[in-house]
Motif scaffolding. Structure first.
Motif, PDB file in Angstrom:
ATOM      1  N   GLN A 274       0.851  -1.181   0.013  1.00 38.92           N
ATOM      2  CA  GLN A 274       0.046  -0.024   0.028  1.00 38.92           C
ATOM      3  C   GLN A 274       0.673   1.327  -0.160  1.00 38.92           C
ATOM      4  O   GLN A 274       0.403   2.180  -0.720  1.00 38.92           O
TER       5      GLN A 274
ATOM      6  N   ARG B 102      -2.114  -3.615  -0.906  1.00 32.87           N
ATOM      7  CA  ARG B 102      -3.429  -3.035  -1.284  1.00 32.87           C
ATOM      8  C   ARG B 102      -4.591  -3.832  -1.397  1.00 32.87           C
ATOM      9  O   ARG B 102      -5.738  -3.249  -1.402  1.00 32.87           O
TER      10      ARG B 102
ATOM     11  N   HIS C 207      -6.196  -2.846   2.106  1.00 36.13           N
ATOM     12  CA  HIS C 207      -6.823  -1.506   1.934  1.00 36.13           C
ATOM     13  C   HIS C 207      -8.294  -1.783   0.884  1.00 36.13           C
ATOM     14  O   HIS C 207      -8.970  -1.047   1.618  1.00 36.13           O
ATOM     15  N   SER C 208      -7.925  -2.184  -0.134  1.00 32.36           N
ATOM     16  CA  SER C 208      -9.362  -2.501  -0.885  1.00 32.36           C
ATOM     17  C   SER C 208     -10.521  -3.256  -0.219  1.00 32.36           C
ATOM     18  O   SER C 208     -11.648  -2.683  -0.359  1.00 32.36           O
TER      19      SER C 208
ATOM     20  N   ASP D  80      -8.518   0.127  -6.591  1.00 36.29           N
ATOM     21  CA  ASP D  80      -7.308   0.265  -6.833  1.00 36.29           C
ATOM     22  C   ASP D  80      -6.537  -1.039  -7.452  1.00 36.29           C
ATOM     23  O   ASP D  80      -5.389  -1.007  -7.456  1.00 36.29           O
TER      24      ASP D  80
ATOM     25  N   HIS E  26      -3.349  -0.743  -9.777  1.00 44.28           N
ATOM     26  CA  HIS E  26      -1.862  -0.287  -9.354  1.00 44.28           C
ATOM     27  C   HIS E  26      -0.784  -1.310  -9.493  1.00 44.28           C
ATOM     28  O   HIS E  26      -1.264  -2.640  -9.563  1.00 44.28           O
TER      29      HIS E  26
ATOM     30  N   TYR F 219      -7.254   4.471   4.145  1.00 47.50           N
ATOM     31  CA  TYR F 219      -6.015   4.377   4.048  1.00 47.50           C
ATOM     32  C   TYR F 219      -5.418   5.312   5.311  1.00 47.50           C
ATOM     33  O   TYR F 219      -4.172   4.818   5.733  1.00 47.50           O
TER      34      TYR F 219
END
Length: 431
Positions: free
Chosen positions: A46, A61, A64-65, A101, A104, A176
């Motif tokens: 992340q 990530r 986070h997602s 995201d 990424h 985040y």
């Protein structure tokens, strides 16, 4: 919209250090999480190079997602039954939150700057292209992938749905800040998330905050301000980013000049040729990049070898405060002295700048117009946040910029054969 995706027989639960539990009851969401494209996010950090500054910042990530999905899910629960909320857009919101995201790449933003890629473009391609994510979304409805992509691209017709995923107080930012604070071990990013989502309300084409929740939003904005300057723009992290970018630029330059690698960077060649397909892109993650860094330790090119060794072993560049406008001549003299000392300034002398605008209100016609945060007053009217909050007013529209000059202090100390250049460099660095 078809209802091919029913609910799961039982709610699936992810244990999460930030939200305690993440609940999934929709089969569509469960299948999206299981796709190769989404699972790839486990292999992308992340916070990029921040783990070299804060050793706990190894989170991905993927986590986070899931967190953005969970916050969105809980906000929608608060909205349920409100006349301005359309429950048939619930699954659309959740899908966009989960996938926001997914495009990424490794070391996200540094990678993008060097190779001129765009994670938002790849997010669209993953959702709309020949992928497992697209196949899962199409089971819900043939037009569903297009709608999800539009929400993420901020072009979807219902701006209320967009604002849940992308605004100055959205599920993405809220997750985040809390997640990054947790994994870096700091308290700057903490705020009362539950209080905020409980005072959020749908209002025409935006999410607004009940006036009684203003102080929780003030806390959120100040948390964001502190996280950017204490964590995201940390000078040591930026030193690692500088070295990372120089490694990638060096290897691209060598390849284009016909340099013969001991082990060709096959996974990166489509990037060097500007022929990167979605299939090629999805093969890239941080484990692939770190593998090449290890391999390049044995390359004959001294610059590539040295930069990789610095990144892997955390021998980062030192830095000083620097004002590009005021000290332009000094920078030119430093480059000249570096050349005299046989140190390539293109790779070892770097000015890095970071800027942040913590909050702004709507300024028509300006670049990157920002929709403000509105408070829902007891009489039903809206008031822009900074008109009610003296704390927010104090930082509204105020851009803060920081400049650092990065250089290899160890090289300079070891310049025994270039004493004149060494003295010149030291004198200039102590300006």
């Amino acid at each position: 919209m078809s209802q091919k995706f029913a609910e799961l027989d039982e709610v699936k639960v992810f244990k999460d250090p930030v939200h305690r539990y993440i609940h999934v009851k929709d089969r569509l969401i469960w299948e999206l999480i299981g796709t190769p494209e989404f699972q790839r996010l486990r292999r992308i950090r992340q916070l990029g190079t921040t783990f070299l500054t804060f050793h706990g910042a190894e989170h991905s990530r993927f986590g986070h997602s899931l967190g953005v999905y969970e916050i969105t899910r809980r906000i929608i629960e608060v909205f349920d039954g409100h006349p301005q909320w359309h429950p048939d857009e619930r699954l659309l919101c959740l899908s966009a939150a989960l996938l926001h995201d997914i495009g990424h790449g490794p070391f996200s933003h540094t990678f993008e700057k060097v190779f001129d890629t765009d994670h938002e473009k790849f997010t669209q391609e993953i959702i709309l292209g020949d992928t497992e994510v697209n196949r899962v979304l199409r089971k819900e409805d043939p037009d569903f992938p297009k709608k999800v992509a539009e929400v993420i691209a901020k072009t979807y017709g219902n701006k209320l749905v967009v604002s849940l995923i992308s605004s100055q107080i959205d599920a993405d930012r809220m997750d985040y800040l809390l997640r990054d604070a947790y994994y870096t071990g700091v308290s700057y990013g903490n705020f009362d998330l539950e209080r905020i989502w409980r005072v959020m309300r749908p209002y025409d084409d935006q999410v607004v905050i009940k006036q009684s929740g203003m102080h929780a939003v003030e806390d959120y904005i100040m948390s964001r301000y502190q996280m950017y300057w204490q964590i995201y723009f940390h000078p040591v992290t930026r030193s690692a980013e500088v070295i990372l970018s120089k490694i990638l630029k060096r290897v691209k330059s060598l390849y284009l000049k016909g340099y013969e690698f001991k082990q060709p960077p096959i996974a990166l060649i489509p990037l060097f040729k500007n022929q990167l397909s979605l299939k090629d892109y999805l093969k890239l993650d941080e484990s692939v990049i770190m593998y090449y860094f290890q391999v390049w330790l044995d390359e004959e090119d001294q610059i590539l070898q040295d930069l990789c060794q610095r990144f892997i072993n955390r021998r980062l560049f030192k830095y000083i405060e620097f004002s590009p406008n005021k000290y332009f001549d000094i920078f030119s003299d430093l480059r000249e002295a570096f050349y005299e000392a046989a140190i390539d300034p293109d790779y070892y002398l770097v000015v890095d700048s970071s800027s942040d605008l913590p909050y702004d209100f709507y300024r028509p016609g300006e670049e990157e117009e920002r929709l403000p945060i509105h408070l829902l007053m007891p009489d039903g009217t809206l008031r822009e946040l900074s008109r009610e909050s003296t704390i927010v007013e104090a930082i509204s529209g105020k851009m803060r910029t920081d400049h650092k000059l990065y250089y290899p202090a160890d090289f300079i100390e070891d310049m025994s054969h270039h004493q004149a250049a060494k003295k010149k460099i030291k004198d200039l660095l102590n300006y």
